[in-house]
Design an enzyme around this catalytic site. Structure first.
Site, mmCIF file in Angstrom:
data_model
loop_
_atom_site.group_PDB
_atom_site.id
_atom_site.type_symbol
_atom_site.label_atom_id
_atom_site.label_comp_id
_atom_site.label_asym_id
_atom_site.label_seq_id
_atom_site.Cartn_x
_atom_site.Cartn_y
_atom_site.Cartn_z
ATOM 1 N N GLU A 66 28.097 18.055 30.151
ATOM 2 C CA GLU A 66 28.469 17.341 28.942
ATOM 3 C C GLU A 66 29.957 17.516 28.668
ATOM 4 O O GLU A 66 30.475 18.614 28.803
ATOM 5 C CB GLU A 66 27.646 17.951 27.785
ATOM 6 C CG GLU A 66 27.850 17.280 26.476
ATOM 7 C CD GLU A 66 27.705 15.793 26.592
ATOM 8 O OE1 GLU A 66 26.602 15.331 26.921
ATOM 9 O OE2 GLU A 66 28.705 15.074 26.378
ATOM 10 N N CYS A 90 33.979 26.519 23.884
ATOM 11 C CA CYS A 90 33.946 26.161 25.305
ATOM 12 C C CYS A 90 35.071 26.747 26.149
ATOM 13 O O CYS A 90 34.803 27.394 27.173
ATOM 14 C CB CYS A 90 33.960 24.644 25.453
ATOM 15 S SG CYS A 90 32.405 23.922 24.941
ATOM 16 N N LYS A 105 15.443 24.815 10.955
ATOM 17 C CA LYS A 105 16.354 23.763 11.435
ATOM 18 C C LYS A 105 15.574 22.477 11.727
ATOM 19 O O LYS A 105 15.996 21.368 11.373
ATOM 20 C CB LYS A 105 17.021 24.272 12.720
ATOM 21 C CG LYS A 105 18.330 23.651 13.044
ATOM 22 C CD LYS A 105 18.931 24.440 14.192
ATOM 23 C CE LYS A 105 20.157 23.804 14.747
ATOM 24 N NZ LYS A 105 20.601 24.459 15.976
HETATM 25 C C1 UDX Z 1 36.066 20.895 24.704
HETATM 26 C C2 UDX Z 1 36.268 19.801 25.772
HETATM 27 O O1 UDX Z 1 37.311 18.924 25.360
HETATM 28 C C3 UDX Z 1 34.973 19.043 26.003
HETATM 29 O O2 UDX Z 1 35.155 18.105 27.041
HETATM 30 C C4 UDX Z 1 33.889 20.044 26.381
HETATM 31 O O3 UDX Z 1 32.667 19.412 26.570
HETATM 32 C C5 UDX Z 1 33.742 21.108 25.309
HETATM 33 O O4 UDX Z 1 35.008 21.743 25.085
HETATM 34 P P1 UDX Z 1 35.969 20.999 22.039
HETATM 35 O O5 UDX Z 1 36.004 22.485 22.239
HETATM 36 O O6 UDX Z 1 34.969 20.407 21.123
HETATM 37 O O7 UDX Z 1 35.777 20.269 23.451
HETATM 38 O O8 UDX Z 1 37.409 20.555 21.472
HETATM 39 P P2 UDX Z 1 38.783 20.047 22.086
HETATM 40 O O9 UDX Z 1 39.155 18.789 21.404
HETATM 41 O O10 UDX Z 1 38.791 20.054 23.543
HETATM 42 O O11 UDX Z 1 39.790 21.200 21.559
HETATM 43 C C6 UDX Z 1 39.671 22.543 21.977
HETATM 44 C C7 UDX Z 1 40.789 23.377 21.378
HETATM 45 O O12 UDX Z 1 42.037 23.060 21.977
HETATM 46 C C8 UDX Z 1 40.982 23.198 19.880
HETATM 47 O O13 UDX Z 1 41.177 24.469 19.279
HETATM 48 C C9 UDX Z 1 42.236 22.376 19.768
HETATM 49 O O14 UDX Z 1 42.939 22.626 18.577
HETATM 50 C C10 UDX Z 1 43.022 22.845 20.980
HETATM 51 N N1 UDX Z 1 43.981 21.846 21.499
HETATM 52 C C11 UDX Z 1 43.534 20.651 21.990
HETATM 53 C C12 UDX Z 1 45.341 22.140 21.529
HETATM 54 O O15 UDX Z 1 45.760 23.230 21.103
HETATM 55 N N2 UDX Z 1 46.211 21.211 22.024
HETATM 56 C C13 UDX Z 1 45.803 20.027 22.515
HETATM 57 O O16 UDX Z 1 46.653 19.248 22.966
HETATM 58 C C14 UDX Z 1 44.418 19.725 22.488
#
Ligand code: UDX
Length: 454
Positions: free
Chosen positions: A156, A283, A35
């Protein structure tokens, strides 16, 4: 400042590249030699829009290494951004964090260094990392570690797919430290972000409405809890709208209008109220489980967080139940899944709903065809045991299918020639798992159009 980042995953690499872009001298370290070699050649190990561009632009401030002896002694700030994957019983597996802390302790030069937990770590990890650092430093050097380091927490909040934007234009910066001197070092490091004094790259314009970025400077435990509480809240917001979606289906209400109608109340907010299959990713599932695990160590139950997880799990089952209700028999049927990544603009498949749904359909005897615009390569590599047909185009996934499920709302799916897609299917049933398509248009072109909310 001289900064080192341990771990070149989404969080570590994005943080390192952004700090280098802001003018700091950054060393990114990872145990994975392949990597590191690839990064040295400018190749990015995962899909993240514009990350390769920003690496290129910041190359003069970046260096990549596998060696702690290169990364640690000169660093004023060391970020630990190693993986904390799900472990047994809901608590994250901390072996990489432990190894990183020991490695840092052995290589500290004796000049004051701030060691920052950037990975999402259980509450109390700041203290634990501190004791590991002290122990390994004192063992190696044979003298007291007093005054050589301090531990801070800097959670973060970046989202995959918009990681650079979220890092350069965050809603807030959270710094947890138990002494003022430590917080001061991190304040200086983040000053260009807090004051927004940097010249934005052309492909990442500064949002017009953005002023100074708020700083939350607090103690270690509070910073650690902020991260869990934020992710759990977002997760339960999604589960809440999905639960309301089930009621909307029963009473014949339009969940998109309901979400808008409640979201425009400033106390609620419109974001993270997109109903559908629910959350996946590395997450929300992991952090809600970890929060429940931590609470249980104190004899505390977290019924709201538990319910959010349960609603999310049920949404995936409801996809299969919906198809079953339409097709009556799933054995021998062909179902096309559009989208594999847990959300658009990433190739990350961790906890992706599509994997679960594919598995459930296969167990019921269905043949599953899958497509994703970006994640196919990773899918073939990581999920080779899942017996599905990989398709090069969405049209191929739809060909002769009895039903199609939109699992990930990639923007390119909105632009498909849906009339042709409907014609290519055996029965034109479309389950829009993300409420991403226009019901009237889909019905007009011949689909029986369904969502999880009616
Ligand atoms: C998340 C947090 O948003 C971020 O702040 C943290 O640091 C890491 O976890 P991430 O997992 O990258 O980020 O994506 P995010 O945009 O939060 O979406 C997470 C999941 O929720 C996705 O599967 C998305 O499809 C779903 N989602 C999101 C919904 O089903 N409905 C929504 O309204 C928003």
């Amino acid at each position: 400042m001289n900064v080192s980042i341990l771990g070149t995953g989404y969080v570590g690499l994005t943080t390192g590249v952004c700090l280098a872009f802001l003018g700091h001298k950054v060393t990114c370290a990872d145990a994975d030699a392949e990597k590191i070699a690839a990064l040295g050649r400018g190749e990015v190990p995962f899909y993240e829009p514009h990350l390769a561009d920003l690496i290129e632009e910041s190359r003069h401030n970046l260096c990549f290494t596998t060696d702690y002896a290169t990364a640690i002694p000169n660093a004023q700030v060391v970020f630990i951004a190693v993986g904390t994957p799900p472990g047994a019983g809901g608590a994250p597996d901390l072996q990489y964090l432990q190894a990183a802390a020991r490695g840092i302790g052995q290589h500290l030069s004796g000049n004051f260094t701030v060691v920052v937990n950037k990975s999402t770590v259980p509450i109390g990890s700041g203290n634990w990392v501190g004791s590991l650092l002290r122990e390994s430093y004192e063992q190696k050097k044979g003298r007291k570690a007093d005054g050589t380091f301090a531990v801070a927490s800097n959670p973060e909040f970046l989202r995959e797919g918009t990681a650079l934007h979220d890092s350069l234009y965050p809603d807030r910066v959270v710094i947890g430290a138990d002494e003022a001197q430590t917080a001061e070092v991190l304040y200086s490091l983040y000053r260009p972000v807090l004051d927004q004094t940097f010249q934005p790259p052309p492909y990442l314009p500064r949002p017009e409405e953005l002023g100074a970025v708020p700083l939350i400077s607090t103690d270690l435990a509070s910073a650690e809890l902020i991260k869990y509480a934020a992710n759990a809240f977002l997760a339960l917001k999604i589960s809440y709208i999905n639960e309301v979606g089930q009621l909307a289906e029963k009473v014949g209400a339009d969940i998109a209008q309901v979400a808008k109608g409640i979201g425009l109340d400033a106390r609620i907010g419109t974001r993270f109220l997109q109903a559908g299959i629910g959350w996946g990713g590395s997450c929300f599932g992991k952090d809600t489980a970890a929060m429940i695990a931590t609470a249980s160590e104190y004899g505390l139950d977290m019924p709201i967080v538990k319910a959010a997880r349960e609603v999310n799990r049920r949404q995936r089952e409801r996809v299969v139940e919906k198809l079953l209700a339409e097709l009556r028999i799933l054995k021998g049927r062909t179902v096309g899944l559009l989208g594999l990544a847990f959300k658009p603009q990433t190739d990350d498949l961790r906890e992706a709903p599509a994997l679960d749904i594919a598995q459930k359909l296969i167990e019921r005897g269905a043949r599953v065809k899958v497509h994703d615009p970006v994640a196919m390569e990773r899918f073939r590599k990581e999920q080779s045991s899942l017996e599905v047909v990989c398709c090069a185009t969405p049209e191929e996934a739809a060909q002769d299918a009895d039903a199609l499920v939109l699992v990930t709302e990639w923007p390119q799916y909105r632009e498909l020639d849906w009339e042709n897609v409907a014609r290519a299917m055996r029965t034109a049933i479309l389950l829009d798992g993300r409420q991403a398509l226009d019901r009237a248009r889909m019905t007009r072109v011949g689909f029986r159009y369904l969502t999880l909310a009616g």
